[in-house]
Write a protein that holds these residues in place. Structure first.
Motif, short mmCIF file in Angstrom:
data_model
loop_
_atom_site.label_atom_id
_atom_site.label_comp_id
_atom_site.label_asym_id
_atom_site.label_seq_id
_atom_site.Cartn_x
_atom_site.Cartn_y
_atom_site.Cartn_z
N SER A 325 0.83 -1.21 0.00
CA SER A 325 0.00 0.00 0.00
C SER A 325 0.87 1.26 0.00
N GLY A 326 2.02 1.20 0.66
CA GLY A 326 2.88 2.38 0.76
C GLY A 326 2.41 3.39 1.78
N SER A 327 1.32 3.08 2.49
CA SER A 327 0.78 4.02 3.47
C SER A 327 0.02 3.28 4.56
N LYS A 328 0.61 3.23 5.74
CA LYS A 328 -0.09 2.65 6.87
C LYS A 328 -1.32 3.47 7.23
N LEU A 329 -1.25 4.77 6.94
CA LEU A 329 -2.37 5.65 7.21
C LEU A 329 -3.61 5.22 6.42
N LEU A 330 -3.42 4.93 5.12
CA LEU A 330 -4.53 4.45 4.31
C LEU A 330 -5.10 3.15 4.87
N GLU A 331 -4.22 2.24 5.26
CA GLU A 331 -4.66 0.95 5.78
C GLU A 331 -5.41 1.10 7.10
N GLN A 332 -5.05 2.09 7.89
CA GLN A 332 -5.68 2.28 9.20
C GLN A 332 -7.00 3.02 9.11
N ILE A 333 -7.07 4.07 8.29
CA ILE A 333 -8.26 4.92 8.27
C ILE A 333 -9.39 4.35 7.41
N MET A 334 -9.06 3.84 6.24
CA MET A 334 -10.11 3.42 5.31
C MET A 334 -11.07 2.39 5.90
N PRO A 335 -10.62 1.35 6.64
CA PRO A 335 -11.56 0.37 7.18
C PRO A 335 -12.41 0.88 8.33
#
Length: 425
Positions: A325-335
């Motif tokens: 993903s290149g972004s832990k932020l995306l993985e954390q916020i989107m779900p």
């Protein structure tokens, strides 16, 4: 007809019905433009656009702050820097009066290896060099106030200089229109809070956050107002297919930058005859790295001045994403949210955080279009968290896209979105 798709080490050839293809777009080749030699670059620096030249803006006692790109840009910094340093030496400015700040903005600090690649060992041994440590408030001072009442804090290394010289590269950018120019100052050498103020929800929201237009971009306008506070002398270049310099310009932070933008558009700007239901995006460096970077492929068809993808259209991102993903932020916020609108409402009503723009773009895309991802680097679990549909190959993704489209669907194939600006004719 057969079309070959590529991204990094990932390749696939698919069979498509020619009657449904509205067009196949790739950048205009830069091979028509001869690479510049050092004398040509020196000439561009000696003849600035709407600015006094460096000799007329300095004396032998001047303090000079040079700002250079970090490792996320392919800028041939050491080559340009060597020309500038020789010029400053000829004026009589000693090494101890020259600082070099790496415009990391909110990016991580550079590694020792990256500094060597950017600057070279000789420069590292001779000059005062530092990254822009955006999260360290004592490194910044108040530079002024811009339209809208925003208070600007810039790196003290910049504010304490008699002249600021920036080195940058011009290419398309997801929400600032283009890189280069004032971006070396904001976000390059600005404080975290100042960057957050510029990269806020309102500014990023399309059409204020736009690819390929300086005039429409709200962030670009604030960047340029900020840069005017320190009146930098810019040196910007445009690169060819092999990262060779094919255009160089210097001078005023806005006017010189626009000259580089106009040249860059000769390579990147393409018009398309009609809106499409399906856009297949592949190729380019960004998508081969991670999903965070691959999202730029959606910008190319959805957030330009006149986007070519229809509302509720489908983007097939053929992107290797070797780093996931290149972004832990995306993985954390989107779900955390069930619907894109919930994410957008949350972002609009809360304090800005680092890399918020990526979450905002993804949520906006998911609200307005469908993203079909073909990737070897993104797992099914991550894809589910990101709320994108993952397919094992492009054929299956295309079949699924066709099944959900009208019988007379139209398609576009976009190759190497990193260096394309696609607008409806």
């Amino acid at each position: 007809m057969q079309i070959r798709l590529s991204s990094g080490m990932m390749h696939e050839t698919i069979e498509v019905s020619e009657k449904h293809i509205a067009g196949i777009l790739c950048p205009n080749t830069s091979s028509a433009f001869a690479p510049l030699d050092d004398n040509m670059i020196r000439n561009a620096i000696n003849h600035p656009v709407n600015s006094l030249n460096i000799e007329n803006r300095t004396t032998s006692s001047s303090k000079v702050a040079i700002v250079v790109d970090d490792a996320t840009r392919p800028t041939p910094t050491s080559r340009i820097l060597s020309i500038i340093l020789k010029k400053l030496s000829g004026i009589g400015i000693p090494d101890q009066n020259i600082s070099i700040t790496i415009a990391t903005g909110l990016h991580r600090n550079t590694t020792a290896h990256e500094r060597t690649l950017i600057l070279g060992d000789d420069v590292i041994s001779r000059f005062d060099i530092a990254d822009n440590d955006a999260r360290n408030p004592i490194a910044f001072a108040h530079a002024g106030t811009i339209t809208g009442g925003k208070e600007i804090y810039l790196n003290k290394r910049i504010l304490e200089a008699d002249i600021v010289i920036t080195i940058g590269v011009v290419k398309s950018h997801a929400f600032a229109g283009f890189t280069g120019g004032a971006k070396s100052i904001l976000p390059g050498v600005a404080s975290q809070n100042t960057i957050h103020g510029n990269h806020c929800f309102y500014n990023i929201e399309y059409p204020r956050g736009v690819l390929g237009s300086c005039e429409m971009s709200a962030t670009r306008k604030e960047m340029e107002a900020t840069a005017r506070l320190v009146n930098p002398f810019i040196v910007n270049v445009v690169l060819g297919d092999s990262n060779q310099i094919i255009y160089a310009v210097s001078g005023d932070v806005v006017d010189a930058h626009r000259s580089a933008v106009d040249f860059y558009k000769k390579i990147a700007l393409r018009t398309f005859p009609e809106k499409v239901d399906i856009a297949v995006v592949h190729g380019g460096l960004a998508g081969s790295i991670n999903f965070y970077q691959a999202l730029f492929g959606c910008n190319v068809v959805k957030t330009t001045e006149r986007p070519i993808l229809k509302k509720n259209g489908i983007v097939i991102l053929f992107a290797e994403c070797k780093e996931g993903s290149g972004s832990k932020l995306l993985e954390q916020i989107m779900p955390t949210f069930s619907e894109p609108d919930e994410i957008l409402k949350y972002l609009a009503s809360n304090k800005v955080f680092d890399d918020q723009w990526a979450v905002q773009f993804l949520a906006t895309f998911l609200r307005d279009i469908h993203i079909f991802l073909v990737s070897e680097g993104v797992s099914s679990e991550i894809a589910k968290n990101l709320k994108v549909k993952l397919f094992p190959n492009a054929k299956e993704a295309l079949d699924a896209a066709i099944q959900t489209s009208d019988l007379d669907y139209r398609m576009a194939f976009i190759e190497n979105p990193d260096v394309l600006i696609v607008n409806l004719a």
